[in-house]
Design an enzyme around this catalytic site. Structure first.
Site: not given
Ligand SMILES: Nc1nc2c(c(=O)[nH]1)N[C@H]1C(S)=C(S)[C@@H](COP(=O)(O)OP(=O)(O)OC[C@H]3O[C@@H](n4cnc5c(=O)[nH]c(N)nc54)[C@H](O)[C@@H]3O)O[C@H]1N2
Ligand SMILES: Nc1nc2c(c(=O)[nH]1)N[C@H]1C(S)=C(S)[C@@H](COP(=O)(O)OP(=O)(O)OC[C@H]3O[C@@H](n4cnc5c(=O)[nH]c(N)nc54)[C@H](O)[C@@H]3O)O[C@H]1N2
Ligand SMILES: [Mo]
Length: 768
Positions: A111, A113
């Site tokens: 996970y 960005w």
């Protein structure tokens, strides 16, 4: 490379132009952006910062003893090797793990960005690669809105949930129609600089200003006053963290009690309203959810709640619930209670009325919508069925073979032997970092692709240096963005950094799937290919797009047919029989038999007030661990804008002056913040914008475990948060809140090592 023309590029916090200037970059906001974000100032000095990973690095213990669980992981030193050595060893290890344990032993949830850019999207690259070698255990949902995406389909059906999460009613519609915006979680505009993939143009302040000029008022229900920007007229309701459901129920109770609810709407468009209202009235548990009941729980006076309910019923009202409210214990409840409250007002589906989710969370909520897909990298197929809700990563690593609940099902955690992270920083984002450290010591091998020596990189065995966005070409466009951008390489790769793509291409070749992964294309070929394929698809929709060379030299392309006139649930409202929701009843479910049937005491069949499991002890403060205004998450924490926000280098902790005085603490002091989970240092900022009894320590200070005094010497709030899911329904991240004590640090302040590389030695290729 010497370049003197500023080149366009992009980040999640906006587009910019840059030119090399010695060791730094000269960065300017993109000329198309009317409200550029100050976060761009973090770029200039970060690109060649000493925290960059210069060469492929392998943990000494792994290199000497091979794979296996290891308690030194995270404390060990690293040995720099050449790329061939690193890729040969890693290729062999991936092959060993999949052969000996099967592909479900590889955790590729990864996970995070990463960076903006459609091709060099780190997670897409990783998934494509792992799919080429037989698959991996994946993660589902996000840290952002893990509770919402699971509970919303039960309330509004899959399509209604998608409409909410795709951004709901457009900002211009709000600006023209909403009279009263009741914002649970406020309108924190510093969050709206950000969208996944970035926005070329930021426009939210201008929408808010237009609405304010027309007379819209905002009621900002939040523990922080400055969650409402000064330009916007409104009132601050300083609520106790985690108590919004009590306030929402009291508003509902008042609407019901004073006959202000829209009964015709409830009858036609909802199911289970009576069942839920019996609970609100106290017919289920003997406790009417009156303003008098709610006031001591939420800290808002009963008279204020009653007056607010009347005001809401008398004009076009939008109930807004920020994502932060569901990033908490029982986070499903405020989302459900917010929709139920909006249903009482009967304005769902009307322009500027009803419900909204995330307007203060991200730039792409309420923004334009492109009615066609954007260019993206095909990821292939993952044959491995295993998954975890994303925030259950420590549970999975520490409890292989154990069962967990999720959305009505029961699943088993696989036994992870290899963790592969590319484009995320769990030692920033996950709760209870001490526990995560234990969890990261259990697999045989941990691999991290990173530009920087983050907390996560330090807890890996293989650290492979990755280029940043200014060191490569890409296509830039975020969801709801107005333009497609040519992201042009501004500077040469730092050290021996390679793109995620080139690293995976090298591994794929060693695992004999080179051609399958690359399809014979270089990174540059792929960018042209993704653009050209998109152009063909657009042509089949009769939209003419210039060819690649024309686009690339122009640098920007305005996207056609943007829609900014959406109204959430408008079709359903216009004709609920022709456009039913795909819930079991076809209506908005204020009571869900399906959820009730799961039998979860932490997420029953209708929105309920569930008292917090942990109540503040004497001297404890409610900690708000919200998004940092000075950066995106942990990214570029060493940058000038982020550094300017620090207090003696430590992350700022905001306290109300009364709470500080009671502890003998003053502005600028270094304090120890602690609870049973862990402890950190922080630098004090006093502010009356913080509700008394509340402290704010935003996320993103790089984890620094170098001092014996505290778990983190820098101020990462995730050493204080508890690692448990929102509920058994969604198992979402609940990291927004913690209960903490704060005391003046009396010991000498330990040095800060957060942005230093670990101990490194170098090995020559011949020794490898
Ligand atoms: N307590 C608490 N914790 C929270 C939250 C909270 O509210 N409270 N919020 C949560 C939320 S909503 C989120 S989204 C998460 C965010 O958590 P993350 O997304 O993990 O945080 P980032 O700092 O953005 O991490 C991205 C990493 O990718 C690296 N990177 C950048 N570009 C590239 C690239 O091209 N390739 C590779 N391989 N790496 C790259 C960056 O250097 C950085 O280390 O945090 C969560 N954590
Ligand atoms: N500048 C910047 N912008 C960002 C990000 C970033 O790192 N930096 N991260 C992006 C990401 S990935 C995400 S998911 C979004 C997150 O968007 P959100 O989750 O909406 O953002 P937060 O800043 O965590 O929280 C917003 C506000 O909610 C309030 N709040 C907290 N708890 C409660 C509560 O119990 N009740 C009420 N009424 N209010 C409460 C806090 O005062 C806080 O300032 O932000 C995005 N935007
Ligand atoms: Mo997020």
């Amino acid at each position: 490379m010497t370049l003197d023309q500023p080149l366009p590029n992009s980040t999640h916090w906006g587009a910019f132009t840059a030119v090399e200037d010695g060791d730094r970059l000269r960065v300017e906001p993109h000329p198309l952006d009317p409200e550029p974000s100050p976060l761009l100032a973090n770029l200039s000095d970060s690109i060649r910062h000493p925290a960059r990973v210069a060469r492929p690095s392998i943990r000494r213990g792994w290199l000497e003893r091979g794979p296996g669980p290891d308690d030194r992981r995270g404390d060990d030193e690293f040995v720099e090797v050449d790329w061939d050595t690193a890729l040969d060893l890693l290729g062999g290890e991936l092959d060993r793990v999949r052969t000996e344990h099967g592909n479900s032993a590889i955790y590729g949830g990864s996970y995070g960005w990463a960076s903006a850019g459609r091709f060099h999207h780190a997670q897409s690259q990783l998934r494509r690669f792992l799919n080429c070698i037989g698959g991996y255990t994946r993660s589902v949902n996000t840290y952002s809105h893990g509770a919402s995406v699971v509970v919303l389909p039960h309330i509004l059906g899959g399509s209604g949930a998608r409409e909410v999460m795709a951004g709901g009613t457009s900002w211009p519609v709000i600006a023209r129609n909403t009279d009263l915006l009741v914002a649970f979680g406020g309108i924190r505009t510093t969050n709206t600089w950000v969208a996944p993939g970035g926005h070329t143009r930021h426009t939210i302040l201008s929408h808010l200003e237009e609405a304010t000029a027309r007379g819209m008022r905002v009621v900002s229900v939040s523990p922080l006053r400055d969650d409402l920007p000064e330009q916007v007229s409104g009132e601050w309701y300083p609520i106790v963290p985690g108590s919004d459901v009590a306030a929402m129920l009291a508003l509902t109770w008042t609407l019901d009690d004073e006959n202000l609810a829209d009964r015709a709407f409830l009858d036609r468009y909802t199911a289970g309203a009576e069942q839920w209202l019996r609970y609100v009235r106290g017919e289920v548990d003997g406790q009417p959810k009156s303003p008098e009941w709610a006031a001591p729980l939420c800290g808002i006076e009963a008279g204020q709640l009653r007056a607010l309910a009347r005001r809401m019923a008398s004009r076009r009202t939008l109930i807004h619930v920020s994502w932060s409210l569901q990033r908490t214990e029982y986070g499903e409840q405020p989302v459900w209670a917010g929709i139920a409250l909006a249903a009482m007002l009967g304005q769902l589906g009307l322009p500027g009325g009803g419900f909204g989710h995330g307007y203060s969370s991200m730039a792409d909520v309420g923004s334009a919508v492109t009615p066609y897909p954007l260019p993206s990298l095909p990821q292939g197929h993952n044959p491995v069925p295993d998954f975890i809700p994303v925030a259950r990563v420590s549970d999975m690593l520490l409890h292989p073979g154990e069962e967990f609940d999720y959305d009505g099902g029961r699943y088993t955690y696989p036994h992870t032997r290899l963790v592969y992270w590319s484009g995320g920083n769990p030692f920033h984002h996950h709760q209870d970092l001490r526990r995560l450290r234990r969890a990261f010591r259990t697999p045989d091998t941990v691999v991290v692709h990173e530009p920087y020596w983050t907390g996560t990189a330090r807890h890996a065995d293989f650290v492979l240096p990755v280029t940043t966005t200014v060191e490569r070409d890409d296509l830039g466009v975020g969801r709801g963005d107005s333009h497609l951008l040519a992201m042009k390489q501004v500077t040469a790769p730092v050290g021996e950094a390679r793109s995620d793509y080139d690293i995976f291409a090298g591994l794929a070749q060693r695992l004999r799937v080179g051609e399958k992964f690359t399809e014979g294309r270089s990174a540059a070929d792929w960018i042209v290919h993704l653009y050209s394929r998109w152009r063909e698809r657009m042509a089949s929709r009769r939209r003419e797009i210039p060819d690649f060379a024309t686009f690339w030299s122009a640098g920007t392309l305005e996207l056609p047919d943007l829609r900014l006139d959406r109204v959430l649930l408008a079709d359903f409202r216009a004709d609920p029989d022709a456009h039913p929701l795909d819930t079991p009843s076809g209506r908005i479910e204020l009571y869900s038999e399906r959820v009730a049937g799961f039998g979860y005491d932490d997420c029953p069949g209708y929105p309920r007030w569930l008292p917090p499991r942990d109540l503040p002890g004497t001297g404890q403060l409610h900690l708000i661990a919200n998004q940092p205004a000075a950066r995106l998450h942990s990214q570029l924490d060493m940058g000038a804008h982020s550094q300017a926000s620090k207090v003696h280098g430590r992350e700022p902790l905001r306290l109300h002056p009364d709470d500080a005085r009671a502890r003998g603490i003053q502005e600028g002091d270094i304090v120890r913040v602690f609870n049973a989970t862990g402890s950190c240092l922080a630098g004090v900022r006093l502010s009356r914008d913080v509700r008394p009894g509340v402290a704010q320590l935003s996320t993103g200070a790089w984890f620094d475990p170098s001092s014996e005094l505290v778990t983190c010497a820098h101020g990462n709030p995730n050493v204080l948060t508890t690692d448990r899911g929102t509920s058994r329904l969604a198992q979402g991240c609940a990291g927004q809140h913690a209960l903490v004590e704060v005391e003046l640090l009396t010991a000498p302040v330990p040095p800060l090592r957060a942005h230093e590389p670990p101990r490194l030695t170098s090995r020559r290729p011949s020794q490898a």
